[in-house]
Design an enzyme around this catalytic site. Sequence first.
Site, mmCIF file in Angstrom:
data_model
loop_
_atom_site.group_PDB
_atom_site.id
_atom_site.type_symbol
_atom_site.label_atom_id
_atom_site.label_comp_id
_atom_site.label_asym_id
_atom_site.label_seq_id
_atom_site.Cartn_x
_atom_site.Cartn_y
_atom_site.Cartn_z
ATOM 1 N N CYS A 58 0.873 -1.179 0.000
ATOM 2 C CA CYS A 58 0.000 0.000 0.000
ATOM 3 C C CYS A 58 0.910 1.229 0.000
ATOM 4 O O CYS A 58 2.089 1.120 -0.317
ATOM 5 C CB CYS A 58 -0.993 -0.014 1.157
ATOM 6 S SG CYS A 58 -0.300 0.251 2.808
ATOM 7 N N ASN A 81 2.400 1.593 4.348
ATOM 8 C CA ASN A 81 2.646 0.354 5.080
ATOM 9 C C ASN A 81 2.319 0.494 6.571
ATOM 10 O O ASN A 81 2.977 -0.076 7.416
ATOM 11 C CB ASN A 81 4.080 -0.134 4.869
ATOM 12 C CG ASN A 81 4.329 -1.560 5.325
ATOM 13 O OD1 ASN A 81 5.414 -1.869 5.808
ATOM 14 N ND2 ASN A 81 3.371 -2.445 5.195
ATOM 15 N N CYS A 116 -1.442 0.910 7.367
ATOM 16 C CA CYS A 116 -2.875 0.604 7.508
ATOM 17 C C CYS A 116 -3.251 -0.651 6.725
ATOM 18 O O CYS A 116 -3.392 -1.718 7.299
ATOM 19 C CB CYS A 116 -3.742 1.778 7.025
ATOM 20 S SG CYS A 116 -3.619 3.282 8.031
ATOM 21 N N ARG A 117 -3.387 -0.513 5.417
ATOM 22 C CA ARG A 117 -3.921 -1.607 4.611
ATOM 23 C C ARG A 117 -2.980 -2.796 4.488
ATOM 24 O O ARG A 117 -3.394 -3.941 4.728
ATOM 25 C CB ARG A 117 -4.295 -1.094 3.213
ATOM 26 C CG ARG A 117 -5.406 -0.065 3.247
ATOM 27 C CD ARG A 117 -5.614 0.591 1.916
ATOM 28 N NE ARG A 117 -4.486 1.468 1.603
ATOM 29 C CZ ARG A 117 -4.361 2.136 0.463
ATOM 30 N NH1 ARG A 117 -5.267 1.997 -0.491
ATOM 31 N NH2 ARG A 117 -3.327 2.930 0.261
ATOM 32 N N SER A 118 -1.748 -2.572 4.103
ATOM 33 C CA SER A 118 -0.867 -3.721 3.856
ATOM 34 C C SER A 118 -0.483 -4.486 5.121
ATOM 35 O O SER A 118 -0.410 -5.726 5.072
ATOM 36 C CB SER A 118 0.366 -3.322 3.030
ATOM 37 O OG SER A 118 1.124 -2.326 3.649
ATOM 38 N N ASP A 163 -8.105 3.629 1.336
ATOM 39 C CA ASP A 163 -7.198 3.985 2.423
ATOM 40 C C ASP A 163 -8.013 4.542 3.589
ATOM 41 O O ASP A 163 -8.650 5.586 3.459
ATOM 42 C CB ASP A 163 -6.191 5.027 1.939
ATOM 43 C CG ASP A 163 -5.059 5.249 2.917
ATOM 44 O OD1 ASP A 163 -5.167 4.829 4.091
ATOM 45 O OD2 ASP A 163 -4.042 5.843 2.505
#
Length: 160
Positions: free
Chosen positions: A7, A10, A12-14, A124
């Site tokens: 993402c 690095n 939140c999402r990933s 995001d």
Amino acid sequence: MRVLMVCLGNICRSPVAEGVLRARLASSTLAGRIEVDSAGTGDWHVGQPPDRRAIANAAGHGIDIGGLRARQLQASDYRDFDWLLCADRANLRDVRARAPHDARAQAALLLEWSGVEPQGEVPDPYTGGPAQFEHVFHLLDRAADGAIARLRHELNERGR
């Protein structure tokens, strides 16, 4: 086989994608056969833990990502991983644009690759609240299910 979740920062999402997929792999027949990591295309958060809201949301689902630390995508990742799975199209464009000449990894949108949604993107949640983090978790949870099925098929195809 090695999979890298990507993402922007690095945090939140990933890292949530990494944590969810690791947890699913650990309780599957693929345990010990797939390595999972995560990285960001940006360098703003290198060395930092995931966003506290991402940590809390994942923990609420029984997944501990508190020990992860942000890192930036590196040229070696293109040689060391089989798949670079991106949260959104902007990160996918960046990942493809940065690919070195000796890249081995394939890059794809995570939600599309895992069969969740054609051209699907993981939004995001950074500027949002708990509802946005929960929505992202559920998308990544579905993606983990699809990833297990796809990885199992790919390993069978390779005869592993």
